[in-house]
Write a protein that holds these residues in place. Sequence first.
Motif, PDB file in Angstrom:
ATOM      1  N   ALA A   4       0.858  -1.198  -0.166  1.00  0.00           N
ATOM      2  CA  ALA A   4       0.152  -0.013  -0.169  1.00  0.00           C
ATOM      3  C   ALA A   4       1.005   1.231   0.049  1.00  0.00           C
ATOM      4  CB  ALA A   4      -0.999   0.047   1.072  1.00  0.00           C
ATOM      5  N   LEU A   5       0.313   2.414  -0.471  1.00  0.00           N
ATOM      6  CA  LEU A   5       1.022   3.579  -0.239  1.00  0.00           C
ATOM      7  C   LEU A   5       0.309   4.520   0.420  1.00  0.00           C
ATOM      8  CD1 LEU A   5       1.792   4.125  -4.056  1.00  0.00           C
ATOM      9  CD2 LEU A   5       3.338   3.480  -2.628  1.00  0.00           C
ATOM     10  N   PHE A   6       1.127   5.262   1.527  1.00  0.00           N
ATOM     11  CA  PHE A   6       0.370   6.204   2.199  1.00  0.00           C
ATOM     12  C   PHE A   6       1.343   7.472   2.046  1.00  0.00           C
ATOM     13  CE2 PHE A   6       0.854   8.380   6.383  1.00  0.00           C
ATOM     14  CZ  PHE A   6      -0.622   9.023   6.532  1.00  0.00           C
ATOM     15  N   ASP A   7       0.615   8.623   1.684  1.00  0.00           N
ATOM     16  CA  ASP A   7       0.798   9.893   1.424  1.00  0.00           C
ATOM     17  C   ASP A   7       1.126  10.773   2.740  1.00  0.00           C
ATOM     18  OD1 ASP A   7       1.893  12.027   0.223  1.00  0.00           O
ATOM     19  OD2 ASP A   7      -0.231  12.663  -0.648  1.00  0.00           O
ATOM     20  N   THR A   8       2.537  10.665   3.103  1.00  0.00           N
ATOM     21  CA  THR A   8       2.857  11.315   4.504  1.00  0.00           C
ATOM     22  C   THR A   8       3.097  13.025   4.214  1.00  0.00           C
ATOM     23  OG1 THR A   8       5.308  11.241   4.227  1.00  0.00           O
ATOM     24  CG2 THR A   8       4.291   9.360   4.945  1.00  0.00           C
ATOM     25  N   SER A   9       3.461  13.691   5.184  1.00  0.00           N
ATOM     26  CA  SER A   9       3.732  14.900   5.137  1.00  0.00           C
ATOM     27  C   SER A   9       5.152  15.327   4.181  1.00  0.00           C
ATOM     28  CB  SER A   9       3.997  15.828   6.416  1.00  0.00           C
ATOM     29  OG  SER A   9       5.081  15.224   7.184  1.00  0.00           O
ATOM     30  N   LYS A  10       5.713  14.305   3.910  1.00  0.00           N
ATOM     31  CA  LYS A  10       7.178  14.496   3.219  1.00  0.00           C
ATOM     32  C   LYS A  10       7.067  13.494   1.919  1.00  0.00           C
ATOM     33  CE  LYS A  10       9.439  13.594   6.971  1.00  0.00           C
ATOM     34  NZ  LYS A  10      10.639  13.219   7.665  1.00  0.00           N
ATOM     35  N   GLY A  11       6.085  12.847   1.752  1.00  0.00           N
ATOM     36  CA  GLY A  11       6.108  12.370   0.446  1.00  0.00           C
ATOM     37  C   GLY A  11       5.577  10.897   0.658  1.00  0.00           C
ATOM     38  N   LEU A  12       5.484  10.039  -0.283  1.00  0.00           N
ATOM     39  CA  LEU A  12       4.835   8.581  -0.350  1.00  0.00           C
ATOM     40  C   LEU A  12       5.830   7.656   0.207  1.00  0.00           C
ATOM     41  CD1 LEU A  12       3.260   8.443  -4.234  1.00  0.00           C
ATOM     42  CD2 LEU A  12       1.990   8.665  -1.941  1.00  0.00           C
ATOM     43  N   VAL A  13       5.167   6.930   1.035  1.00  0.00           N
ATOM     44  CA  VAL A  13       5.777   5.665   1.539  1.00  0.00           C
ATOM     45  C   VAL A  13       4.952   4.367   1.228  1.00  0.00           C
ATOM     46  CG1 VAL A  13       6.357   4.740   3.698  1.00  0.00           C
ATOM     47  CG2 VAL A  13       6.709   6.801   3.514  1.00  0.00           C
ATOM     48  N   GLU A  14       5.755   3.214   0.757  1.00  0.00           N
ATOM     49  CA  GLU A  14       5.168   1.870   0.515  1.00  0.00           C
ATOM     50  C   GLU A  14       5.363   1.089   1.617  1.00  0.00           C
ATOM     51  OE1 GLU A  14       6.049  -1.730  -2.677  1.00  0.00           O
ATOM     52  OE2 GLU A  14       6.274   0.412  -3.249  1.00  0.00           O
ATOM     53  N   LEU A  51       5.005  -5.567   9.856  1.00  0.00           N
ATOM     54  CA  LEU A  51       4.812  -4.474   9.180  1.00  0.00           C
ATOM     55  C   LEU A  51       5.997  -4.121   8.413  1.00  0.00           C
ATOM     56  CD1 LEU A  51       3.358  -1.400   8.362  1.00  0.00           C
ATOM     57  CD2 LEU A  51       4.182  -0.523  10.426  1.00  0.00           C
ATOM     58  N   THR A  52       6.049  -4.034   7.120  1.00  0.00           N
ATOM     59  CA  THR A  52       7.234  -4.068   6.138  1.00  0.00           C
ATOM     60  C   THR A  52       7.207  -2.500   5.553  1.00  0.00           C
ATOM     61  OG1 THR A  52       7.472  -6.392   6.034  1.00  0.00           O
ATOM     62  CG2 THR A  52       9.010  -4.738   4.719  1.00  0.00           C
ATOM     63  N   ILE A  53       8.183  -1.396   5.995  1.00  0.00           N
ATOM     64  CA  ILE A  53       7.963  -0.336   5.342  1.00  0.00           C
ATOM     65  C   ILE A  53       9.368  -0.376   4.493  1.00  0.00           C
ATOM     66  CG2 ILE A  53       8.144   2.222   5.611  1.00  0.00           C
ATOM     67  CD1 ILE A  53       6.742   1.671   8.417  1.00  0.00           C
ATOM     68  N   SER A  54       9.221   0.064   3.012  1.00  0.00           N
ATOM     69  CA  SER A  54      10.390   0.191   2.287  1.00  0.00           C
ATOM     70  C   SER A  54      10.949   1.749   2.662  1.00  0.00           C
ATOM     71  CB  SER A  54       9.491   0.382   0.847  1.00  0.00           C
ATOM     72  OG  SER A  54       9.054  -0.876   0.438  1.00  0.00           O
ATOM     73  N   ARG A  55      12.244   1.793   2.637  1.00  0.00           N
ATOM     74  CA  ARG A  55      13.068   2.812   3.010  1.00  0.00           C
ATOM     75  C   ARG A  55      13.227   3.798   1.717  1.00  0.00           C
ATOM     76  NH1 ARG A  55      18.030   2.262   4.413  1.00  0.00           N
ATOM     77  NH2 ARG A  55      18.431   0.208   3.528  1.00  0.00           N
ATOM     78  N   PRO A  56      13.524   5.014   1.925  1.00  0.00           N
ATOM     79  CA  PRO A  56      13.658   5.988   1.065  1.00  0.00           C
ATOM     80  C   PRO A  56      14.593   5.490  -0.188  1.00  0.00           C
ATOM     81  CG  PRO A  56      13.896   7.159   3.036  1.00  0.00           C
ATOM     82  CD  PRO A  56      13.798   5.729   3.733  1.00  0.00           C
ATOM     83  N   GLY A  57      14.011   5.752  -1.261  1.00  0.00           N
ATOM     84  CA  GLY A  57      14.663   5.451  -2.592  1.00  0.00           C
ATOM     85  C   GLY A  57      14.366   4.146  -3.046  1.00  0.00           C
ATOM     86  N   TYR A  58      13.821   3.157  -2.036  1.00  0.00           N
ATOM     87  CA  TYR A  58      13.368   1.817  -2.662  1.00  0.00           C
ATOM     88  C   TYR A  58      11.921   1.785  -2.785  1.00  0.00           C
ATOM     89  CZ  TYR A  58      18.072   0.685  -0.781  1.00  0.00           C
ATOM     90  OH  TYR A  58      19.236   0.491  -0.608  1.00  0.00           O
ATOM     91  N   ASP A  59      11.757   0.834  -3.681  1.00  0.00           N
ATOM     92  CA  ASP A  59      10.160   0.656  -4.142  1.00  0.00           C
ATOM     93  C   ASP A  59       9.706   2.010  -4.556  1.00  0.00           C
ATOM     94  OD1 ASP A  59      10.625  -2.076  -3.699  1.00  0.00           O
ATOM     95  OD2 ASP A  59      10.173  -1.999  -1.661  1.00  0.00           O
ATOM     96  N   TYR A  60       8.598   2.488  -4.070  1.00  0.00           N
ATOM     97  CA  TYR A  60       7.725   3.613  -4.276  1.00  0.00           C
ATOM     98  C   TYR A  60       7.878   4.582  -3.222  1.00  0.00           C
ATOM     99  CZ  TYR A  60       5.238   1.508  -8.311  1.00  0.00           C
ATOM    100  OH  TYR A  60       5.268   0.950  -9.972  1.00  0.00           O
ATOM    101  N   THR A  61       8.756   4.234  -2.068  1.00  0.00           N
ATOM    102  CA  THR A  61       8.964   5.284  -1.072  1.00  0.00           C
ATOM    103  C   THR A  61       9.932   6.439  -1.612  1.00  0.00           C
ATOM    104  OG1 THR A  61       8.661   3.683   0.642  1.00  0.00           O
ATOM    105  CG2 THR A  61       9.966   5.655   1.199  1.00  0.00           C
ATOM    106  N   GLU A  62       9.605   7.467  -1.579  1.00  0.00           N
ATOM    107  CA  GLU A  62      10.025   8.537  -2.029  1.00  0.00           C
ATOM    108  C   GLU A  62      11.309   9.154  -1.221  1.00  0.00           C
ATOM    109  OE1 GLU A  62       6.613  10.788  -4.817  1.00  0.00           O
ATOM    110  OE2 GLU A  62       6.955  11.357  -2.764  1.00  0.00           O
ATOM    111  N   VAL A  63      12.435   9.535  -2.085  1.00  0.00           N
ATOM    112  CA  VAL A  63      13.602  10.147  -1.116  1.00  0.00           C
ATOM    113  C   VAL A  63      13.238  11.236  -0.150  1.00  0.00           C
ATOM    114  CG1 VAL A  63      15.860  11.330  -1.855  1.00  0.00           C
ATOM    115  CG2 VAL A  63      15.154   9.121  -3.112  1.00  0.00           C
ATOM    116  N   SER A  64      12.393  11.922  -0.606  1.00  0.00           N
ATOM    117  CA  SER A  64      11.863  13.025   0.031  1.00  0.00           C
ATOM    118  C   SER A  64      11.434  12.717   1.545  1.00  0.00           C
ATOM    119  CB  SER A  64      10.856  13.920  -0.479  1.00  0.00           C
ATOM    120  OG  SER A  64       9.794  13.035  -0.851  1.00  0.00           O
ATOM    121  N   THR A  65      10.954  11.527   1.745  1.00  0.00           N
ATOM    122  CA  THR A  65      10.609  10.974   3.136  1.00  0.00           C
ATOM    123  C   THR A  65      11.639  10.987   4.241  1.00  0.00           C
ATOM    124  OG1 THR A  65      10.878   8.833   2.547  1.00  0.00           O
ATOM    125  CG2 THR A  65       8.412   9.754   1.965  1.00  0.00           C
TER     126      THR A  65
END
Length: 274
Positions: A4-14, A51-65
Amino acid sequence: MTSALFDTSKGLVEYSYIGKGPVLLLLKGGHCTRDTDLSHNSLVYEGYSLLTISRPGYDYTEVSTGRTPDEFASTIIEVLDHLRIEVVTVIAVSAAGPTGIALAVNYRDRVNKLIMEAALLTPFDQKTKAKAKLLFGRGEKAVWKGIRTLLKFSPNLAIKQIMNSLTTDPVNDYLSSLSANDRRFIYNMLATSQSGKGFLLDIHHNADLLHEVQVPVLGMYTKKDRSVDYSNAVLLRSAVPNCEIYDVESDSHLIWIGKHAASVWRKRLEFITQ
């Protein structure tokens, strides 16, 4: 596994969230994608939510996060709040080590335990950084395409090339000790790996404020790891007051395979439940 994708205050997190029971937060290591399973998915069969959270730059998690571990730790808290998760046990693998530490230090009320699995704490040396920029910068897609092509036509050679950087043993001796399941594990790991923009962030990370970690910590390391030197285990044990180091009798960075893989599994569960 459905993400799933969540739009945080700093960008998308997968992220993916499966299972029922106490929540284990998994932060995967360098080059790992949503499809890379180092055996942790099976924790759901032990009665836990994963709960597996992709870190910034991996999958669809944006670097801005989060370009730094501290920045991404605050983003992780946003995800926990979104999912209404109060407390987690954190499992930080390899290059995710600094992020695990940042979570434990900055959000000690949200982390009850921290497991560091072959986890890096110390900075990358300049030679490694230069090599990483060359291989995993703009050309990283071509590099991984080449590895997967070699994996398809000559899997033994592909595995040999990768394992040469992950074990201190002579690589031919190491490969001869692998079971069919071990080889399948490495094959699947390589087949699902991709650096994205994540690894070039990882090489600038290091764990700060280790002495401020107050939660119980389990570090699992092997002295035959060429990728994450055993000095990381020594540092962790010396700097963190409530820390246990479990010496894994593994012959490489991949402590999740080999003759002693079951002991890693048992030790992790023992630490989580105690």
